[in-house]
Scaffold this active site. Structure first.
Site, PDB file in Angstrom:
ATOM      1  N   TYR A  15       0.816  -1.213   0.000  1.00 18.01           N
ATOM      2  CA  TYR A  15       0.000   0.000   0.000  1.00 18.01           C
ATOM      3  C   TYR A  15       0.850   1.265   0.000  1.00 18.01           C
ATOM      4  O   TYR A  15       1.882   1.316   0.673  1.00 18.01           O
ATOM      5  CB  TYR A  15      -0.914   0.036   1.242  1.00 18.01           C
ATOM      6  CG  TYR A  15      -1.779   1.273   1.272  1.00 18.01           C
ATOM      7  CD1 TYR A  15      -2.935   1.326   0.508  1.00 18.01           C
ATOM      8  CD2 TYR A  15      -1.406   2.410   1.993  1.00 18.01           C
ATOM      9  CE1 TYR A  15      -3.713   2.478   0.484  1.00 18.01           C
ATOM     10  CE2 TYR A  15      -2.175   3.549   1.968  1.00 18.01           C
ATOM     11  CZ  TYR A  15      -3.330   3.584   1.210  1.00 18.01           C
ATOM     12  OH  TYR A  15      -4.084   4.723   1.177  1.00 18.01           O
TER      13      TYR A  15
ATOM     14  N   TRP B 191       1.231   5.645  -1.783  1.00 22.13           N
ATOM     15  CA  TRP B 191       0.945   6.628  -2.843  1.00 22.13           C
ATOM     16  C   TRP B 191       2.007   6.678  -3.922  1.00 22.13           C
ATOM     17  O   TRP B 191       1.797   7.299  -4.961  1.00 22.13           O
ATOM     18  CB  TRP B 191       0.745   8.005  -2.203  1.00 22.13           C
ATOM     19  CG  TRP B 191      -0.695   8.274  -1.919  1.00 22.13           C
ATOM     20  CD1 TRP B 191      -1.513   7.542  -1.111  1.00 22.13           C
ATOM     21  CD2 TRP B 191      -1.493   9.340  -2.460  1.00 22.13           C
ATOM     22  NE1 TRP B 191      -2.776   8.087  -1.112  1.00 22.13           N
ATOM     23  CE2 TRP B 191      -2.780   9.199  -1.918  1.00 22.13           C
ATOM     24  CE3 TRP B 191      -1.240  10.406  -3.324  1.00 22.13           C
ATOM     25  CZ2 TRP B 191      -3.829  10.078  -2.229  1.00 22.13           C
ATOM     26  CZ3 TRP B 191      -2.283  11.284  -3.617  1.00 22.13           C
ATOM     27  CH2 TRP B 191      -3.563  11.113  -3.085  1.00 22.13           C
TER      28      TRP B 191
HETATM   29  N1  MGD Z   1      -2.033   8.644  12.266  1.00 21.62           N
HETATM   30  C1  MGD Z   1      -2.404   8.714  10.991  1.00 21.62           C
HETATM   31  N2  MGD Z   1      -1.830   7.898  10.079  1.00 21.62           N
HETATM   32  C2  MGD Z   1      -2.199   7.969   8.788  1.00 21.62           C
HETATM   33  C3  MGD Z   1      -3.164   8.916   8.352  1.00 21.62           C
HETATM   34  C4  MGD Z   1      -3.750   9.771   9.334  1.00 21.62           C
HETATM   35  O1  MGD Z   1      -4.621  10.607   9.025  1.00 21.62           O
HETATM   36  N3  MGD Z   1      -3.324   9.649  10.632  1.00 21.62           N
HETATM   37  N4  MGD Z   1      -3.499   8.994   7.025  1.00 21.62           N
HETATM   38  C5  MGD Z   1      -3.369   7.770   6.252  1.00 21.62           C
HETATM   39  C6  MGD Z   1      -3.581   7.974   4.826  1.00 21.62           C
HETATM   40  S1  MGD Z   1      -5.035   8.735   4.347  1.00 21.62           S
HETATM   41  C7  MGD Z   1      -2.718   7.501   3.887  1.00 21.62           C
HETATM   42  S2  MGD Z   1      -3.160   7.563   2.223  1.00 21.62           S
HETATM   43  C8  MGD Z   1      -1.434   6.880   4.260  1.00 21.62           C
HETATM   44  C9  MGD Z   1      -0.291   7.248   3.297  1.00 21.62           C
HETATM   45  O2  MGD Z   1       0.750   6.372   3.430  1.00 21.62           O
HETATM   46  P1  MGD Z   1       1.790   6.109   2.243  1.00 21.62           P
HETATM   47  O3  MGD Z   1       1.114   6.247   0.933  1.00 21.62           O
HETATM   48  O4  MGD Z   1       2.481   4.833   2.534  1.00 21.62           O
HETATM   49  O5  MGD Z   1       2.780   7.332   2.451  1.00 21.62           O
HETATM   50  P2  MGD Z   1       3.845   7.959   1.453  1.00 21.62           P
HETATM   51  O6  MGD Z   1       4.761   8.775   2.284  1.00 21.62           O
HETATM   52  O7  MGD Z   1       3.148   8.629   0.325  1.00 21.62           O
HETATM   53  O8  MGD Z   1       4.641   6.686   0.942  1.00 21.62           O
HETATM   54  C10 MGD Z   1       5.033   6.508  -0.371  1.00 21.62           C
HETATM   55  C11 MGD Z   1       6.476   5.971  -0.375  1.00 21.62           C
HETATM   56  O9  MGD Z   1       6.787   5.623  -1.729  1.00 21.62           O
HETATM   57  C12 MGD Z   1       8.089   6.116  -2.046  1.00 21.62           C
HETATM   58  N5  MGD Z   1       8.118   6.314  -3.498  1.00 21.62           N
HETATM   59  C13 MGD Z   1       7.785   7.408  -4.213  1.00 21.62           C
HETATM   60  N6  MGD Z   1       7.952   7.183  -5.521  1.00 21.62           N
HETATM   61  C14 MGD Z   1       8.383   5.910  -5.644  1.00 21.62           C
HETATM   62  C15 MGD Z   1       8.730   5.102  -6.763  1.00 21.62           C
HETATM   63  O10 MGD Z   1       8.640   5.499  -7.912  1.00 21.62           O
HETATM   64  N7  MGD Z   1       9.111   3.815  -6.496  1.00 21.62           N
HETATM   65  C16 MGD Z   1       9.209   3.319  -5.237  1.00 21.62           C
HETATM   66  N8  MGD Z   1       9.608   2.063  -5.076  1.00 21.62           N
HETATM   67  N9  MGD Z   1       8.912   4.092  -4.162  1.00 21.62           N
HETATM   68  C17 MGD Z   1       8.502   5.351  -4.374  1.00 21.62           C
HETATM   69  C18 MGD Z   1       8.231   7.378  -1.235  1.00 21.62           C
HETATM   70  O11 MGD Z   1       9.576   7.691  -1.051  1.00 21.62           O
HETATM   71  C19 MGD Z   1       7.488   7.011   0.059  1.00 21.62           C
HETATM   72  O12 MGD Z   1       8.347   6.457   1.013  1.00 21.62           O
HETATM   73  O13 MGD Z   1      -1.088   7.262   5.595  1.00 21.62           O
HETATM   74  C20 MGD Z   1      -2.108   6.962   6.525  1.00 21.62           C
HETATM   75  N10 MGD Z   1      -1.626   7.132   7.883  1.00 21.62           N
HETATM   76  N1  MGD Z   2      -0.881  18.504   1.915  1.00 21.29           N
HETATM   77  C1  MGD Z   2      -1.369  17.248   1.938  1.00 21.29           C
HETATM   78  N2  MGD Z   2      -2.606  17.029   1.436  1.00 21.29           N
HETATM   79  C2  MGD Z   2      -3.123  15.777   1.480  1.00 21.29           C
HETATM   80  C3  MGD Z   2      -2.388  14.676   1.985  1.00 21.29           C
HETATM   81  C4  MGD Z   2      -1.085  14.945   2.512  1.00 21.29           C
HETATM   82  O1  MGD Z   2      -0.389  14.055   2.998  1.00 21.29           O
HETATM   83  N3  MGD Z   2      -0.619  16.231   2.476  1.00 21.29           N
HETATM   84  N4  MGD Z   2      -2.934  13.412   1.957  1.00 21.29           N
HETATM   85  C5  MGD Z   2      -4.049  13.178   1.034  1.00 21.29           C
HETATM   86  C6  MGD Z   2      -4.758  11.945   1.377  1.00 21.29           C
HETATM   87  S1  MGD Z   2      -4.035  10.470   0.936  1.00 21.29           S
HETATM   88  C7  MGD Z   2      -5.984  11.928   1.934  1.00 21.29           C
HETATM   89  S2  MGD Z   2      -6.779  10.452   2.188  1.00 21.29           S
HETATM   90  C8  MGD Z   2      -6.666  13.165   2.329  1.00 21.29           C
HETATM   91  C9  MGD Z   2      -7.192  13.024   3.748  1.00 21.29           C
HETATM   92  O2  MGD Z   2      -8.213  13.887   4.009  1.00 21.29           O
HETATM   93  P1  MGD Z   2      -8.673  14.054   5.529  1.00 21.29           P
HETATM   94  O3  MGD Z   2      -8.594  12.754   6.209  1.00 21.29           O
HETATM   95  O4  MGD Z   2      -9.990  14.699   5.533  1.00 21.29           O
HETATM   96  O5  MGD Z   2      -7.541  15.045   6.044  1.00 21.29           O
HETATM   97  P2  MGD Z   2      -6.939  15.352   7.491  1.00 21.29           P
HETATM   98  O6  MGD Z   2      -6.052  16.527   7.302  1.00 21.29           O
HETATM   99  O7  MGD Z   2      -6.326  14.148   8.085  1.00 21.29           O
HETATM  100  O8  MGD Z   2      -8.190  15.739   8.356  1.00 21.29           O
HETATM  101  C10 MGD Z   2      -8.960  16.881   8.071  1.00 21.29           C
HETATM  102  C11 MGD Z   2      -9.329  17.564   9.354  1.00 21.29           C
HETATM  103  O9  MGD Z   2     -10.281  16.822  10.086  1.00 21.29           O
HETATM  104  C12 MGD Z   2     -10.282  17.341  11.404  1.00 21.29           C
HETATM  105  N5  MGD Z   2     -10.763  16.336  12.332  1.00 21.29           N
HETATM  106  C13 MGD Z   2     -10.050  15.322  12.871  1.00 21.29           C
HETATM  107  N6  MGD Z   2     -10.844  14.582  13.684  1.00 21.29           N
HETATM  108  C14 MGD Z   2     -12.065  15.151  13.657  1.00 21.29           C
HETATM  109  C15 MGD Z   2     -13.309  14.860  14.287  1.00 21.29           C
HETATM  110  O10 MGD Z   2     -13.469  13.892  15.025  1.00 21.29           O
HETATM  111  N7  MGD Z   2     -14.346  15.684  14.004  1.00 21.29           N
HETATM  112  C16 MGD Z   2     -14.228  16.751  13.173  1.00 21.29           C
HETATM  113  N8  MGD Z   2     -15.311  17.485  12.944  1.00 21.29           N
HETATM  114  N9  MGD Z   2     -13.059  17.063  12.588  1.00 21.29           N
HETATM  115  C17 MGD Z   2     -12.011  16.260  12.809  1.00 21.29           C
HETATM  116  C18 MGD Z   2      -8.867  17.758  11.696  1.00 21.29           C
HETATM  117  O11 MGD Z   2      -8.854  19.041  12.293  1.00 21.29           O
HETATM  118  C19 MGD Z   2      -8.201  17.708  10.342  1.00 21.29           C
HETATM  119  O12 MGD Z   2      -7.421  18.847  10.056  1.00 21.29           O
HETATM  120  O13 MGD Z   2      -5.780  14.279   2.278  1.00 21.29           O
HETATM  121  C20 MGD Z   2      -5.042  14.326   1.056  1.00 21.29           C
HETATM  122  N10 MGD Z   2      -4.370  15.608   0.986  1.00 21.29           N
HETATM  123 MO    MO Z   3      -5.164   8.810   2.064  1.00 24.36          MO
END
Ligand code: MGD
Ligand code: MGD
Ligand code: MO
Length: 772
Positions: A117, A119
């Site tokens: 898993y 991005w």
């Molecule tokens: N506590 C907490 N944890 C969370 C979240 C949260 O809200 N709270 N959010 C979650 C969410 S929504 C998501 S989507 C995940 C994201 O989690 P990930 O998608 O696992 O996070 P990334 O840092 O985007 O990891 C991508 C990795 O791929 C590597 N990479 C980039 N390009 C390439 C390539 O071309 N080849 C290879 N082999 N590697 C490459 C990058 O260096 C990086 O280390 O995290 C989740 N974790």
């Molecule tokens: N710059 C940047 N943008 C991103 C990403 C990134 O890594 N960096 N990740 C992308 C990815 S993979 C995803 S899935 C999306 C995630 O999209 P989201 O999951 O919606 O994004 P977050 O920033 O984790 O959360 C949004 C806000 O929800 C609020 N929140 C947290 N808990 C609660 C709650 O219980 N109630 C309410 N009302 N609010 C709450 C927090 O204040 C937080 O800032 O973002 C995407 N956009």
């Molecule tokens: Mo995500």
């Protein structure tokens, strides 16, 4: 063809990323970068590229963990603290090919976990997950996969069963243009922070959200934000901020719907015609089933929001073109299914679903490809082949799978068994970024025979691997940038030479496939450039079929950018259903909006019954951990990617990630603005720099994800992360037995001022390498 960047423009070459289209060139050994001129609101995250390209955190050559090299595959507690040995590409292909063959022959491909898993990077061919899955299918016969995402683990399982397909709701339903033109009031739970919509998987050429909110506001649309952070809506929205207690939105929504019902403001005609099971839910709402009416006073006790504020909000919403937004974050928590389901019920009670700019815009604003239009031609897609292994896990159950093989768990009405995994193979993801309770994850990885990682940088995941294969960064190879919801296709030219001995994931897999006797099946005899031309053909044929100019691959490549036709913004299934629910039923079991789901009710899981309910939470403030920790998305990077780049590093303070807390909470702990604090609970501890600000609700501390895990002493079982990774604190449990989604957004912690010598940041220093 769009104008803008052509490849011969002062040496600037077109390229794209998940955070924006840009052009770049190498000049005097440094990377020069500029955003796409057609982007009204470019994203600063592209500023991470220049410093990252040649940073010492890059991986220069293939590396094998010393203990693995000496003792062979097998469980080993030294993962994450062992030394590494540099080896040649030939040697590493031989070692890894042999190990893959061993695991396959002894245990079958069902002993390989290849979910991988993450991005990865933009670009349709070098997309790491497509490459690894294709490789494992073709060369090994398959792998145990993962389903769903960390993004929408609960909602993507729930929504199709109660409303419509996930893509339909997020991408064909309420658009930004509709909001700008039609909406009277936007009620956004969790907000629509611009930092989030700045990012979109695949590519994004125009950041439109700020402009759309500005236009809506100028027309008189009201924005109401329910969130612990004021910054979850931008100034342009002019939002009213209601700072509820995290994790309590379901109760607030119930208080609003209860008010609508008792004041005769609920849209009964809509509920009768378009929904299923309202009477069952209404009995619960009124307290007939459990003696507790879910009225505004009750909701006030749970949310901390005054009852009259909830009542006033209900009155204000009724009869208006209202849209309810529920961000992904709300469902990335214990019982995360409930606010998603209840948000839909609130929208249904207001009767606006299916009208332009009204109804239920789940997750609008969370990512830049929501609320846009679809391209009218297909994009390039690399075929992943056929997976001969049927087994899977819900993606966030990885530690459970490795720590408890052979035990059972519930998922979507089934009782399933965790497989016995020997080898885990990761390319394009960072579990030490995305997973919860990292100390537990370390124990899980210690159980493996072998962990293989392709990475461009020394992430904690790479440090815990046995075999580390250095891959190119996107700027070091050619690709095609495309997203189904962005009208610009980008010829991603190579801008820089590969770092050290790094190779493309494709080239690595091609050689490994050869070692396993499957090179031809994997490559189909094509070079990377030949693959691009081959994949491009799908889009060219789509254009030609519509009688549109359909440039050859060479023309597209030279031009650099290509504008694609898009489908109309027509409200999709929701609009058709509203217009004629008999002719266009929804794809739910009843064909209607399921306020009560007989199917989910039939599962018999108490933590996700047949209609939305308020359930008490485990993760609530208590004396040992009195503050909520909101671990949300970082503003200055995508997840953990290029955390060592300039834009991300510049926003840190004394090298640490910045946590935000309310002045009263800070004062009570003797913490001043700029101080370093220690955040801790029973699972772990990390350091962070503190920003004291009243834009955070009292009782809440916010620390974004993405600072690389940096244990002060990797040999300790539970070591202090000196850098500020909140996943040492979060709890590793599923949202419920229904969806088993990631619940990492919220946890509870205590915070204290950090005294003493500040430990150095070592996350970006390569691990010790030795010769054998
Ligand atoms: N506590 C907490 N944890 C969370 C979240 C949260 O809200 N709270 N959010 C979650 C969410 S929504 C998501 S989507 C995940 C994201 O989690 P990930 O998608 O696992 O996070 P990334 O840092 O985007 O990891 C991508 C990795 O791929 C590597 N990479 C980039 N390009 C390439 C390539 O071309 N080849 C290879 N082999 N590697 C490459 C990058 O260096 C990086 O280390 O995290 C989740 N974790
Ligand atoms: N710059 C940047 N943008 C991103 C990403 C990134 O890594 N960096 N990740 C992308 C990815 S993979 C995803 S899935 C999306 C995630 O999209 P989201 O999951 O919606 O994004 P977050 O920033 O984790 O959360 C949004 C806000 O929800 C609020 N929140 C947290 N808990 C609660 C709650 O219980 N109630 C309410 N009302 N609010 C709450 C927090 O204040 C937080 O800032 O973002 C995407 N956009
Ligand atoms: Mo995500």
């Amino acid at each position: 063809m769009a104008d803008g960047i052509a490849s011969n423009d002062a040496g600037f070459k077109p390229h794209t990323s998940h955070w924006g289209v840009f052009s770049a060139r190498m000049k005097d050994g440094a990377l020069d970068i500029r955003p796409h001129p057609g982007d009204p609101d470019p994203n600063g995250i592209i500023g991470n590229f220049p410093g990252a390209l040649r940073h010492r955190a890059r991986i220069a050559e293939p590396m094998v963990r010393k203990g693995w090299l000496e003792n062979g595959p097998g469980p080993d507690e030294r993962r994450g603290r062992d030394e590494f040995v540099a080896v040649s590409w030939d040697k590493v292909i031989e070692l890894l090919g042999g190990e893959l063959a061993r695991v396959k022959d002894q245990f079958g491909p069902g002993a390989v976990f290849g979910g991988s898993y993450g991005w990865a990077s933009a670009g349709r061919f070098h997309h790491a997950q497509s490459q690894i899955h294709r490789f494992l299918n073709v060369a090994l016969g398959g792998y145990v996969r993962s389903v769903n995402s960390y993004s929408s683990g609960a909602s993507s399982v729930l929504l199709p069963q109660i409303l419509a397909g996930y893509e339909e709701i997020t991408k064909r339903n309420v658009s930004w243009d509709q909001i700008a033109e039609h909406t009277d009031i936007v009620l956004a739970f969790g907000g629509m922070a611009l930092k989030n919509s700045m990012v979109a998987g695949g590519s994004i050429s125009q950041h439109v959200e700020r402009g759309a909110m500005d236009r809506a506001r100028a027309r008189g649309c009201d924005f109401v934000l329910v969130s612990p952070l004021k910054a979850d809506l931008p100034d342009e929205a002019g939002a009213e901020w209601i700072a509820g207690m995290p994790g309590t939105d379901t109760a607030m929504m119930m208080g609003i719907v209860h008010t609508l019902v008792v004041e005769g403001l609920a849209d009964r005609a809509f509920l009768d015609r378009y929904t299923e099971g309202w009477p069952v839910f209404e009995r619960y709402l009124m307290g007939e089933t459990d003696g507790q009416p879910k009225d505004a006073a009750w909701a006030s006790g749970i949310t901390g929001i005054a009852a009259d504020e909830i009542v006033a909000l209900a009155r204000r919403l009724a009869g208006k073109r209202a849209v309810i937004v529920v961000s992904h974050s709300l469902q990335r928590a214990e019982h995360g299914e409930q606010p998603v389901w209840m948000g839909m019920v609130l929208a249904a009670a207001l009767g606006q679903i299916g009208l332009p700019g009204g109804g239920y815009a789940y997750a609008l604003g969370a990512i830049g490809y929501y609320g846009r239009r679809f391209n009218a031609v297909p994009g390039p897609t690399l075929s992943q082949g056929r997976n001969g292994v049927a087994d899977f896990i819900p993606v966030a159950r990885i530690s459970d799978m490795l720590l408890k093989p052979g035990t059972t768990y519930r998922y979507n009405g089934q009782t399933r068994t965790y497989p016995q995994i020997k080898l885990v193979y990761w390319a394009g993801g960072n579990p030490f970024h995305h997973h919860q309770d990292l100390n537990r994850l370390r124990k899980a990885f210690a159980r493996l025979d072998t962990l293989v990682v392709h990475e461009l940088g020394w992430t904690a995941t790479a440090r815990h691997a046995d075999i580390v294969l250095p891959c190119t960064m996107t700027l070091e190879r050619e690709d095609i940038g495309f997203s189904s919801n962005d009208p610009l296709m980008v010829a991603m030219h190579q801008v820089a030479e590969p770092y050290g001995k790094a190779r493309d994931d494709y080239a690595i897999f091609a050689d490994l496939a050869e070692r396993l006797g499957a090179r031809e099946a994997f490559t189909e005899g094509r070079t990377a450039r030949e693959w691009l031309a081959h994949l491009y053909e799908t889009t060219r044929a789509g254009l030609a079929k519509q009688g549109l100019p359909a440039p050859s691959f060479e023309e597209f490549w030279t031009q650099g950018l290509m504008e694609l036709p898009q489908l109309p913004d027509d409200g999709g299934e929701m609009r058709r259903f509203r217009d004629d629910p008999v002719a266009h039923p929804l794809s739910t079991p009843s064909g209607k909006i399921e306020i009560f789901s007989a199917k989910i009710d039939g599962h018999g899981d108490a933590d996700c019954p047949g209609h939305p309910v308020w359930l008490d939470k485990t993760e609530v403030p208590r004396p040992a951990a009195p503050l909520f920790l909101v671990a949300n998305q970082p503003a200055t990077r995508l997840h953990s990617q290029l955390d060592f780049g300039g834009h991300s590093s510049d926003a840190k303070h004394r090298g640490r990630e910045v946590a935000r807390m309310h002045p009263e909470d800070a004062k009570a702990r003797g913490i001043g603005d700029g101080d370093i604090a220690r955040l801790f609970n029973e699972r772990g501890a990390c350091l962070a720099a503190v920003r004291v600000t009243a834009t955070v609700r009292k009782g809440v501390i916010q620390l974004p994800t993405g600072a690389w895990f940096d244990p002060a002493d990797p040999s300790e079982e539970t070591s202090l992360c000196v850098h500020g990774n909140p996943n040492v604190l979060t709890r590793d449990v599923g949202t419920s037995s229904f969806a088993q989604g990631c619940a990492g957004q919220l946890t509870v912690v205590e915070v204290e001022r950090f005294e003493g010598n500040l430990p150095p940041i070592q996350a970006f220093d390569p691990p010790v390498s030795v010769a054998v």
